[in-house]
Design a protein around this motif. Sequence first.
Motif, PDB file in Angstrom:
ATOM      1  N   ALA A  10      11.687  54.876 -25.078  1.00 16.64           N
ATOM      2  CA  ALA A  10      10.234  54.774 -24.990  1.00 16.64           C
ATOM      3  C   ALA A  10       9.621  54.073 -26.195  1.00 16.64           C
ATOM      4  CB  ALA A  10       9.619  56.165 -24.840  1.00 16.64           C
ATOM      5  N   TRP A  11      10.343  54.025 -27.300  1.00 12.38           N
ATOM      6  CA  TRP A  11       9.863  53.313 -28.486  1.00 12.38           C
ATOM      7  C   TRP A  11      10.397  51.886 -28.520  1.00 12.38           C
ATOM      8  CZ3 TRP A  11       6.275  54.704 -32.029  1.00 12.38           C
ATOM      9  CH2 TRP A  11       5.868  56.055 -32.038  1.00 12.38           C
ATOM     10  N   GLY A  12      11.137  51.493 -27.487  1.00 16.40           N
ATOM     11  CA  GLY A  12      11.711  50.147 -27.480  1.00 16.40           C
ATOM     12  C   GLY A  12      12.785  49.979 -28.528  1.00 16.40           C
ATOM     13  N   GLY A  13      13.350  51.068 -28.970  1.00 13.87           N
ATOM     14  CA  GLY A  13      14.368  51.028 -30.007  1.00 13.87           C
ATOM     15  C   GLY A  13      13.974  51.945 -31.142  1.00 13.87           C
ATOM     16  N   ALA A  14      13.695  51.373 -32.305  1.00 21.33           N
ATOM     17  CA  ALA A  14      13.370  52.187 -33.475  1.00 21.33           C
ATOM     18  C   ALA A  14      12.244  51.520 -34.265  1.00 21.33           C
ATOM     19  CB  ALA A  14      14.606  52.347 -34.356  1.00 21.33           C
ATOM     20  N   VAL A  15      11.157  52.243 -34.454  1.00 22.24           N
ATOM     21  CA  VAL A  15      10.042  51.789 -35.298  1.00 22.24           C
ATOM     22  C   VAL A  15       9.572  52.976 -36.127  1.00 22.24           C
ATOM     23  CG1 VAL A  15       9.300  50.065 -33.598  1.00 22.24           C
ATOM     24  CG2 VAL A  15       8.291  52.344 -33.541  1.00 22.24           C
ATOM     25  N   ASP A  16       8.726  52.721 -37.098  1.00 21.11           N
ATOM     26  CA  ASP A  16       8.181  53.810 -37.912  1.00 21.11           C
ATOM     27  C   ASP A  16       7.333  54.744 -37.053  1.00 21.11           C
ATOM     28  OD1 ASP A  16       9.354  52.751 -40.146  1.00 21.11           O
ATOM     29  OD2 ASP A  16       7.528  51.801 -40.910  1.00 21.11           O
ATOM     30  N   GLU A  17       7.505  56.055 -37.273  1.00 22.81           N
ATOM     31  CA  GLU A  17       6.731  57.064 -36.556  1.00 22.81           C
ATOM     32  C   GLU A  17       6.118  58.011 -37.600  1.00 22.81           C
ATOM     33  OE1 GLU A  17       9.201  58.936 -33.510  1.00 22.81           O
ATOM     34  OE2 GLU A  17      10.587  57.236 -33.717  1.00 22.81           O
ATOM     35  N   PRO A  18       4.934  57.701 -38.119  1.00 26.39           N
ATOM     36  CA  PRO A  18       4.327  58.538 -39.154  1.00 26.39           C
ATOM     37  C   PRO A  18       3.597  59.750 -38.570  1.00 26.39           C
ATOM     38  CG  PRO A  18       2.961  56.624 -38.768  1.00 26.39           C
ATOM     39  CD  PRO A  18       4.152  56.480 -37.867  1.00 26.39           C
ATOM     40  N   MET A  19       3.537  60.824 -39.335  1.00 22.55           N
ATOM     41  CA  MET A  19       2.770  62.009 -38.952  1.00 22.55           C
ATOM     42  C   MET A  19       2.030  62.501 -40.189  1.00 22.55           C
ATOM     43  SD  MET A  19       4.134  65.394 -36.939  1.00 22.55           S
ATOM     44  CE  MET A  19       3.003  66.604 -36.259  1.00 22.55           C
ATOM     45  N   ARG A  20       0.705  62.559 -40.110  1.00 22.88           N
ATOM     46  CA  ARG A  20      -0.105  62.922 -41.272  1.00 22.88           C
ATOM     47  C   ARG A  20      -0.003  64.411 -41.577  1.00 22.88           C
ATOM     48  NH1 ARG A  20      -3.498  59.866 -38.241  1.00 22.88           N
ATOM     49  NH2 ARG A  20      -4.788  61.690 -37.767  1.00 22.88           N
ATOM     50  N   SER A  21      -0.178  64.746 -42.828  1.00 18.73           N
ATOM     51  CA  SER A  21      -0.010  66.127 -43.277  1.00 18.73           C
ATOM     52  C   SER A  21      -0.972  67.080 -42.579  1.00 18.73           C
ATOM     53  CB  SER A  21      -0.206  66.214 -44.796  1.00 18.73           C
ATOM     54  OG  SER A  21      -1.515  65.784 -45.155  1.00 18.73           O
ATOM     55  N   GLU A  22      -2.176  66.606 -42.255  1.00 21.20           N
ATOM     56  CA  GLU A  22      -3.148  67.498 -41.619  1.00 21.20           C
ATOM     57  C   GLU A  22      -2.751  67.868 -40.192  1.00 21.20           C
ATOM     58  OE1 GLU A  22      -5.176  63.334 -41.822  1.00 21.20           O
ATOM     59  OE2 GLU A  22      -3.846  64.589 -43.057  1.00 21.20           O
ATOM     60  N   GLN A  23      -1.774  67.141 -39.621  1.00 15.24           N
ATOM     61  CA  GLN A  23      -1.272  67.470 -38.288  1.00 15.24           C
ATOM     62  C   GLN A  23      -0.111  68.451 -38.328  1.00 15.24           C
ATOM     63  OE1 GLN A  23      -0.582  63.112 -37.491  1.00 15.24           O
ATOM     64  NE2 GLN A  23      -1.546  63.602 -35.531  1.00 15.24           N
ATOM     65  N   ILE A  24       0.354  68.758 -39.533  1.00 12.54           N
ATOM     66  CA  ILE A  24       1.566  69.564 -39.696  1.00 12.54           C
ATOM     67  C   ILE A  24       1.192  70.994 -40.094  1.00 12.54           C
ATOM     68  CG2 ILE A  24       3.765  69.766 -40.917  1.00 12.54           C
ATOM     69  CD1 ILE A  24       3.588  66.727 -41.429  1.00 12.54           C
ATOM     70  N   GLY A  25       1.467  71.935 -39.198  1.00 13.33           N
ATOM     71  CA  GLY A  25       1.169  73.334 -39.461  1.00 13.33           C
ATOM     72  C   GLY A  25       2.133  73.964 -40.451  1.00 13.33           C
ATOM     73  N   ARG A  26       1.818  75.191 -40.871  1.00 11.48           N
ATOM     74  CA  ARG A  26       2.599  75.843 -41.924  1.00 11.48           C
ATOM     75  C   ARG A  26       4.058  76.078 -41.509  1.00 11.48           C
ATOM     76  NH1 ARG A  26      -0.341  80.950 -44.630  1.00 11.48           N
ATOM     77  NH2 ARG A  26      -2.203  79.735 -44.189  1.00 11.48           N
ATOM     78  N   HIS A  27       4.258  76.536 -40.259  1.00 14.30           N
ATOM     79  CA  HIS A  27       5.614  76.810 -39.792  1.00 14.30           C
ATOM     80  C   HIS A  27       6.438  75.530 -39.752  1.00 14.30           C
ATOM     81  CE1 HIS A  27       8.874  77.596 -36.891  1.00 14.30           C
ATOM     82  NE2 HIS A  27       8.753  78.880 -37.234  1.00 14.30           N
ATOM     83  N   LEU A  28       5.846  74.440 -39.256  1.00 13.53           N
ATOM     84  CA  LEU A  28       6.536  73.162 -39.185  1.00 13.53           C
ATOM     85  C   LEU A  28       6.793  72.602 -40.581  1.00 13.53           C
ATOM     86  CD1 LEU A  28       7.684  70.943 -37.361  1.00 13.53           C
ATOM     87  CD2 LEU A  28       5.411  69.895 -37.326  1.00 13.53           C
ATOM     88  N   GLN A  29       5.839  72.770 -41.454  1.00 10.45           N
ATOM     89  CA  GLN A  29       5.991  72.315 -42.837  1.00 10.45           C
ATOM     90  C   GLN A  29       7.206  72.974 -43.489  1.00 10.45           C
ATOM     91  OE1 GLN A  29       3.377  73.785 -46.263  1.00 10.45           O
ATOM     92  NE2 GLN A  29       2.415  71.828 -45.773  1.00 10.45           N
ATOM     93  N   LYS A  30       7.375  74.256 -43.224  1.00  8.86           N
ATOM     94  CA  LYS A  30       8.529  74.982 -43.777  1.00  8.86           C
ATOM     95  C   LYS A  30       9.828  74.507 -43.138  1.00  8.86           C
ATOM     96  CE  LYS A  30      10.373  79.656 -44.424  1.00  8.86           C
ATOM     97  NZ  LYS A  30      10.179  81.115 -44.162  1.00  8.86           N
ATOM     98  N   ALA A  31       9.809  74.281 -41.811  1.00  6.16           N
ATOM     99  CA  ALA A  31      11.010  73.827 -41.110  1.00  6.16           C
ATOM    100  C   ALA A  31      11.442  72.456 -41.599  1.00  6.16           C
ATOM    101  CB  ALA A  31      10.757  73.806 -39.606  1.00  6.16           C
ATOM    102  N   TRP A  32      10.469  71.609 -41.883  1.00  5.17           N
ATOM    103  CA  TRP A  32      10.773  70.249 -42.330  1.00  5.17           C
ATOM    104  C   TRP A  32      10.901  70.140 -43.850  1.00  5.17           C
ATOM    105  CZ3 TRP A  32       7.166  66.626 -38.958  1.00  5.17           C
ATOM    106  CH2 TRP A  32       7.629  66.643 -37.630  1.00  5.17           C
ATOM    107  N   LYS A  33      10.742  71.269 -44.540  1.00  2.52           N
ATOM    108  CA  LYS A  33      10.878  71.308 -46.004  1.00  2.52           C
ATOM    109  C   LYS A  33       9.943  70.306 -46.695  1.00  2.52           C
ATOM    110  CE  LYS A  33      15.634  73.051 -46.135  1.00  2.52           C
ATOM    111  NZ  LYS A  33      15.656  73.484 -44.730  1.00  2.52           N
ATOM    112  N   LEU A  34       8.665  70.362 -46.301  1.00  4.80           N
ATOM    113  CA  LEU A  34       7.653  69.481 -46.870  1.00  4.80           C
ATOM    114  C   LEU A  34       6.774  70.239 -47.855  1.00  4.80           C
ATOM    115  CD1 LEU A  34       6.458  67.674 -43.604  1.00  4.80           C
ATOM    116  CD2 LEU A  34       8.026  66.763 -45.327  1.00  4.80           C
ATOM    117  N   GLU A  35       6.278  69.528 -48.838  1.00  6.67           N
ATOM    118  CA  GLU A  35       5.288  70.101 -49.751  1.00  6.67           C
ATOM    119  C   GLU A  35       3.926  70.110 -49.073  1.00  6.67           C
ATOM    120  OE1 GLU A  35       6.046  71.402 -52.626  1.00  6.67           O
ATOM    121  OE2 GLU A  35       8.163  70.801 -52.493  1.00  6.67           O
TER     122      GLU A  35
END
Length: 465
Positions: free
Chosen positions: A191-216
Amino acid sequence: MLLSWMMMKMMDPAMDEIMAKMLTEDYPDNPFLLVTVAEKLSPRAVMEAAIRAELGKELTRPLGSPVVLSPWDKILLNPKQLFQLPTEDYTKVTTKTVIGPNAKRPLTLETPIMITGMSYGGSLSLPMKVALAKGASMAGTATNTGESAVTDEERQAARLLVGQYHRGGMLSGQEQLGMLDAIEIQLGQGAWGGAVDEPMRSEQIGRHLQKAWKLEKGQDATVYSRMPGKSTSQDYIQMINKMKAQYDVPIGVKIAGTDYIEYELAVIAQTQADYIVVDGSEGGTAVANPTLQDNVGLPTFHTLVRTVDWLTQQNLRDRFSVIVTGGMTTPGHFLKALALGADAIYIGTIALMAAMHTQVAKTLPQAPPSQMALYTGKMTDKLDVDKAARHLTNFLTSCMIEMQLAVQAVGKTAFKELDRTDLVTVDKNLAEFAGIRYAGSQREVQLPGIGQVNEQYQSPSLQLQ
């Protein structure tokens, strides 16, 4: 009744005026012009133009492209009735599938239908991921983390879990990779036609996901177009072989289908990987833009045929299990993919639809059902996880029974026995491309003492062509 009568009386003058304008006015002032414009441009193009005009940024269309170019409906299975008899008992048709049989710990499935990579956070909500894991487990198959990390919730719900070692780095290291039943190195998706950058802004990332992804806190996340630190094909070959040496579970490589598919396979062939996942352009996604979805890549059917043919020509077919994914939705699609050479099929969007089932009524008409499934959805708390899991299991069970009946009709005793001799097509070009019979050409058979006649039946003395 009174309210209905009043509404009709109020609407009648307006409808009279609209009808009069449509039947009498020239096109520039005629509201019917909108119909002709929609016919010319398509309603989808009109709506997407309006959304672009409003937002001024790239669109993110969930669940994939409406453009389906794989000709599944032009291919049919070949049943047998008299010259060879159908299989006696459909319940004894073997459905078991093994991915990576040469691995120290092969992935053994009760069905060749698997749940594809749809990530927690980048795609789906945690409740939906857990529902898919539970449903897949009850059906005896595997689910996939997608471009995310292994969460405790999904791992506990999944009897068999495939994890994607991907271009964002959220799933990496012995702690995470050691929990998996198969490792899938994700280098692209249809669906992405292969591989391209897929950014996700911090304000879209909840606390549980932030912990799972080991993000500050406040840190954005990005899935990159290539693995960080990898700059050549040789870098990828070394990475795959190193991972194969470290883990006993099957190691796979996932790529999007493109017209360069043989070139990509030639690189994978230089690795010690156990399986290959090829993803056609009809694949779904949560956020890819319409241009990539509709205009980039190769259809699933063509991707699968060319993959299997190349591996066979290079005497590599037995080295790699092949999993195909991208827009397949019915037991018929799954059977035809198996007959063309796939070992297993990943499903995504149709699995979500089956899981949500009647629960979509909780969102309609205020919002589309995707709002109950996507991570960014506003109604994810409305999903009954156990009910969704049961409905997914029922869907997979139903598909399996129908597939067993079809395999019985073609006279085989196992899904893995299906091959291209079990297929026929009404399209001469497809027949030539896929190496299957063209339905417009007669078969011939030699009958003793009579000569050639149309093939109708078989006895031990018949020679079939």
